[in-house]
Scaffold this active site. Sequence first.
Site, PDB file in Angstrom:
ATOM      1  N   CYS A 192      -3.011  46.667  42.088  1.00 51.90           N
ATOM      2  CA  CYS A 192      -2.269  46.371  43.315  1.00 51.90           C
ATOM      3  C   CYS A 192      -2.645  47.296  44.481  1.00 51.90           C
ATOM      4  O   CYS A 192      -2.942  46.832  45.587  1.00 51.90           O
ATOM      5  CB  CYS A 192      -0.764  46.420  43.049  1.00 51.90           C
ATOM      6  SG  CYS A 192      -0.101  48.049  42.610  1.00 51.90           S
ATOM      7  N   HIS A 243       4.619  49.141  42.685  1.00 54.58           N
ATOM      8  CA  HIS A 243       3.806  47.958  42.996  1.00 54.58           C
ATOM      9  C   HIS A 243       3.823  47.726  44.495  1.00 54.58           C
ATOM     10  O   HIS A 243       4.829  48.006  45.174  1.00 54.58           O
ATOM     11  CB  HIS A 243       4.338  46.726  42.267  1.00 54.58           C
ATOM     12  CG  HIS A 243       3.450  45.522  42.409  1.00 54.58           C
ATOM     13  ND1 HIS A 243       2.259  45.387  41.731  1.00 54.58           N
ATOM     14  CD2 HIS A 243       3.573  44.394  43.173  1.00 54.58           C
ATOM     15  CE1 HIS A 243       1.693  44.235  42.051  1.00 54.58           C
ATOM     16  NE2 HIS A 243       2.463  43.609  42.934  1.00 54.58           N
ATOM     17  N   ASN A 255      -0.718  39.816  46.668  1.00 58.60           N
ATOM     18  CA  ASN A 255      -0.824  41.033  45.860  1.00 58.60           C
ATOM     19  C   ASN A 255      -1.730  40.809  44.665  1.00 58.60           C
ATOM     20  O   ASN A 255      -2.036  39.669  44.281  1.00 58.60           O
ATOM     21  CB  ASN A 255       0.567  41.475  45.395  1.00 58.60           C
ATOM     22  CG  ASN A 255       1.221  40.493  44.429  1.00 58.60           C
ATOM     23  OD1 ASN A 255       1.749  40.892  43.396  1.00 58.60           O
ATOM     24  ND2 ASN A 255       1.217  39.198  44.732  1.00 58.60           N
TER      25      ASN A 255
END
Length: 281
Positions: A192, A243, A255
């Site tokens: 990520c 994240h 993402n």
Amino acid sequence: MKSYIGLAAVSLAVCMFVPTVAFASTTAQVKSGDTLWGIAETYHVSVNSLEQVNGLHSSTIRVGEKLQIPGTSTSEHRKSSTALYSTSSRSSRRIVVVTVKSGDTISGIASRYNASVAETLKLNGLTSRSILHIGQKLKVFAGYVGTHSSRGVSSAAGIGQEVLGLNIVSFAKEFIGTPYRWGGESTSGFDCSGYVQFVYGHFGIHIGRTSYAQYDEGGPAPARYPDIGDLVFFNTDGGGASHVGIYVGNGEFINAEDRGVRIDSLSSAYWGAHYIGARHI
């Protein structure tokens, strides 16, 4: 017979003559603080074309370096640099992002930016029955930006930031489907934060390598209505900002997650429960 042949030869030569236009070579010398994206915006060319013409393999440029500007002439740049937006042609319109204020309507916003209601609705995935919310971000095809249209975007610099966000999202979407790879930071596989760092780095914006470091950068953005291109963060393991993704508008973000690079919704059961906020870099 000879006179006819001579006449035909002259006619052929006249027909084959094609006027040419000479373009002056344009170069830009990199100054302190310059980025590849900023130079591309100044000369109205793409970052990719700058990279290709100059044989660049990354967005890193050095002070004093001279960059060749593709497909431009000195006169063209002089003309285009007189204004950020042209008022003489609809073909020069750009997308700007407007923040909805109290009392705003779709028709009112479209009118301020010389855009049609129908194209504004389509651009934002709305219908004539959609309700606007204060703070909501709307994309508008701007025919021109006059002094009367500063309600949503107050300055050329502000417009530049909005356009940057749209370009960040457009570039980020080029990698949809790229597989997830823990520790990955290239097109062979991203995690990520590696994905976000890669996308931002393309525009000369250098941020930390981990989602935790990225969460400490920039400033806070409205959690409900971030700007397009802002970073959105999630606590997926109980340890904080574990994240990160990039906000693309309409409550969605892009993402690199377990299923690869994809677009997800902030309001989905999983992501909505773990969403902790947004940051503007």
